[in-house]
Design an enzyme around this catalytic site. Structure first.
Site, PDB file in Angstrom:
ATOM      1  N   THR A 175       6.354  13.860  48.961  1.00 34.10           N
ATOM      2  CA  THR A 175       6.682  12.280  49.242  1.00 34.10           C
ATOM      3  C   THR A 175       6.889  11.708  47.861  1.00 34.10           C
ATOM      4  O   THR A 175       6.588  12.151  46.854  1.00 34.10           O
ATOM      5  CB  THR A 175       5.512  11.895  49.826  1.00 34.10           C
ATOM      6  OG1 THR A 175       5.316  12.314  51.252  1.00 34.10           O
ATOM      7  CG2 THR A 175       5.643  10.448  49.745  1.00 34.10           C
ATOM      8  N   VAL A 204       4.709   8.627  63.076  1.00 33.50           N
ATOM      9  CA  VAL A 204       4.722   7.778  62.141  1.00 33.50           C
ATOM     10  C   VAL A 204       3.627   7.664  61.180  1.00 33.50           C
ATOM     11  O   VAL A 204       2.523   7.671  61.548  1.00 33.50           O
ATOM     12  CB  VAL A 204       4.919   6.419  62.519  1.00 33.50           C
ATOM     13  CG1 VAL A 204       5.089   5.467  61.395  1.00 33.50           C
ATOM     14  CG2 VAL A 204       6.500   6.232  63.259  1.00 33.50           C
ATOM     15  N   ASP A 206       1.665   6.792  57.080  1.00 33.00           N
ATOM     16  CA  ASP A 206       1.421   5.636  56.300  1.00 33.00           C
ATOM     17  C   ASP A 206       2.496   4.954  55.717  1.00 33.00           C
ATOM     18  O   ASP A 206       2.293   3.763  55.257  1.00 33.00           O
ATOM     19  CB  ASP A 206       0.312   6.036  55.360  1.00 33.00           C
ATOM     20  CG  ASP A 206       0.703   6.998  54.239  1.00 33.00           C
ATOM     21  OD1 ASP A 206       1.194   8.072  54.960  1.00 33.00           O
ATOM     22  OD2 ASP A 206       0.713   6.892  53.078  1.00 33.00           O
ATOM     23  N   THR A 225       0.068   8.757  48.834  1.00 30.87           N
ATOM     24  CA  THR A 225       0.579  10.103  49.341  1.00 30.87           C
ATOM     25  C   THR A 225      -0.381  10.911  49.896  1.00 30.87           C
ATOM     26  O   THR A 225      -1.573  10.737  49.461  1.00 30.87           O
ATOM     27  CB  THR A 225       1.393  10.737  48.384  1.00 30.87           C
ATOM     28  OG1 THR A 225       1.792  12.217  48.974  1.00 30.87           O
ATOM     29  CG2 THR A 225       0.697  10.891  47.011  1.00 30.87           C
TER      30      THR A 225
HETATM   31  N1  ASP Z   1       1.736  10.323  53.713  1.00 32.40           N
HETATM   32  C1  ASP Z   1       2.841  10.925  54.114  1.00 32.40           C
HETATM   33  C2  ASP Z   1       2.897  10.737  55.477  1.00 32.40           C
HETATM   34  O1  ASP Z   1       1.625  11.243  56.210  1.00 32.40           O
HETATM   35  C3  ASP Z   1       2.945  12.638  53.784  1.00 32.40           C
HETATM   36  C4  ASP Z   1       2.899  12.679  52.135  1.00 32.40           C
HETATM   37  O2  ASP Z   1       2.548  12.035  51.336  1.00 32.40           O
HETATM   38  O3  ASP Z   1       3.183  14.057  51.768  1.00 32.40           O
HETATM   39  O4  ASP Z   1       3.889  10.798  56.151  1.00 32.40           O
END
Ligand code: ASP
Length: 309
Positions: A175, A204, A206, A225
């Protein structure tokens, strides 16, 4: 004071991908910081930096983002202006090259904050954004491998995603996020993601939820993330902004946010922060969270967050 910090996601960075991750972060911060210096516009600088990361397939955002259980790319993104709390976000959009730019259009061209799925895609077409297939062969290959593991009896239900991620920490990586401040004191935070590999269709995370994965106020900004469900349950980005409003430094804020995660939801998480004095912070509880940062104090781009450091 101008400053910018970027992250390229939390999790494990495989050795063979490290150079690409570093190079991508460097290109993104160079592009974003150039705008910050030439235009003194944190919004455009943040969008530009995130666009570069979205276009680099090694990251889990835009081109090359991870796939859902049924093999599609459902992308989430959000952008927030700290001075006015103007914000735009999209969730579950498909066939889009740069979700962060669509999020900015939601902020600037509608009265809404969050558009989802088909509605968000229709809005993109209305705005003249051409359809684009973000799915790369590399991700499809990973998806095929994971699917076959799942078929052999690995956990496939979403409740088990924690187990899956413990076993394959690289699933989480990639991310992207940015927080920037310009000379007017405008702080902008933006985050863009494909979510978590093998997420259920319609899930969906965060990232597009204001105050969870992305937030900014006149006192600071944050981009998160990691496992989105934990970040949502702790409203981590808003909590970080509240800490900075209380006068806690950006770095102490990032650390306190990870403490909060470790003492509550205990999910893999990373956060970048930037306060109104242009100081940056970052912390995570995983193996890696590659970050790049720069400020007008010395204009020197720094890269950190790899586990060997
Ligand atoms: N936070 C993101 C989600 O859960 C994924 C990530 O940060 O890799 O959609």
């Amino acid at each position: 004071m101008k400053a910018m910090i970027l992250h390229g996601g939390v999790g494990k960075v495989k050795n063979e991908k490290r150079d690409r991750v570093e190079a991508g972060l460097k290109r993104a911060i160079e592009a974003g910081y150039k705008i910050l210096c030439e235009k003194n516009d944190a919004l455009v600088a943040c969008e530009t930096a995130v666009n570069v990361l979205e276009d680099e397939p090694v990251f889990n955002a835009g081109t090359g983002a991870v796939l859902t259980l049924d093999g599609r790319c459902e992308l989430d993104a959000a952008i927030v202006k700290g001075s006015t709390l103007e914000a735009g976000a999209v969730a579950g959009v498909e066939n889009i090259k740069n979700p962060i730019s669509l999020a900015r259009m939601v902020m600037e061209k509608t009265d809404h904050v969050l558009l989802i799925g088909d509605g968000a895609n229709n809005f993109a077409r209305l705005m003249g954004i051409p359809d684009y297939n973000p799915i790369t062969e590399e991700r499809l290959e990973e998806w095929r491998k994971l699917k076959s593991l799942l078929i052999k009896g690995e956990p496939i239900h979403w409740k088990k995603i924690q187990e899956l991620i413990k076993q394959y920490p690289e699933l989480l990586h990639g991310t992207v996020g940015c927080v920037a401040i310009d000379d007017n004191g405008e702080i902008v935070a933006g985050t863009s993601t494909g979510g978590v590999f093998l997420k259920l269709f319609g899930r969906v995370g965060d990232t597009p939820i204001l105050g969870a994965g992305t937030y900014a106020t006149p006192f600071g900004g944050a981009s998160c993330t990691g496992i989105g469900e934990g970040i949502m349950r702790t409203l981590l980005a808003k909590t970080a902004c509240d800490f900075m409003k209380m006068g806690i430094s950006a770095q102490k804020t990032a650390e306190a946010c990870i403490d909060l995660i470790n003492n509550t939801v205990m999910t893999e998480t990373g956060i970048i922060t930037l306060d109104k004095s242009g100081k940056i912070g970052f912390a995570h509880n995983a193996e890696n969270m590659p970050v790049a940062f720069v400020s007008s104090l010395d204009n020197e781009i720094k890269i950190a967050g790899f586990s060997s450091e």
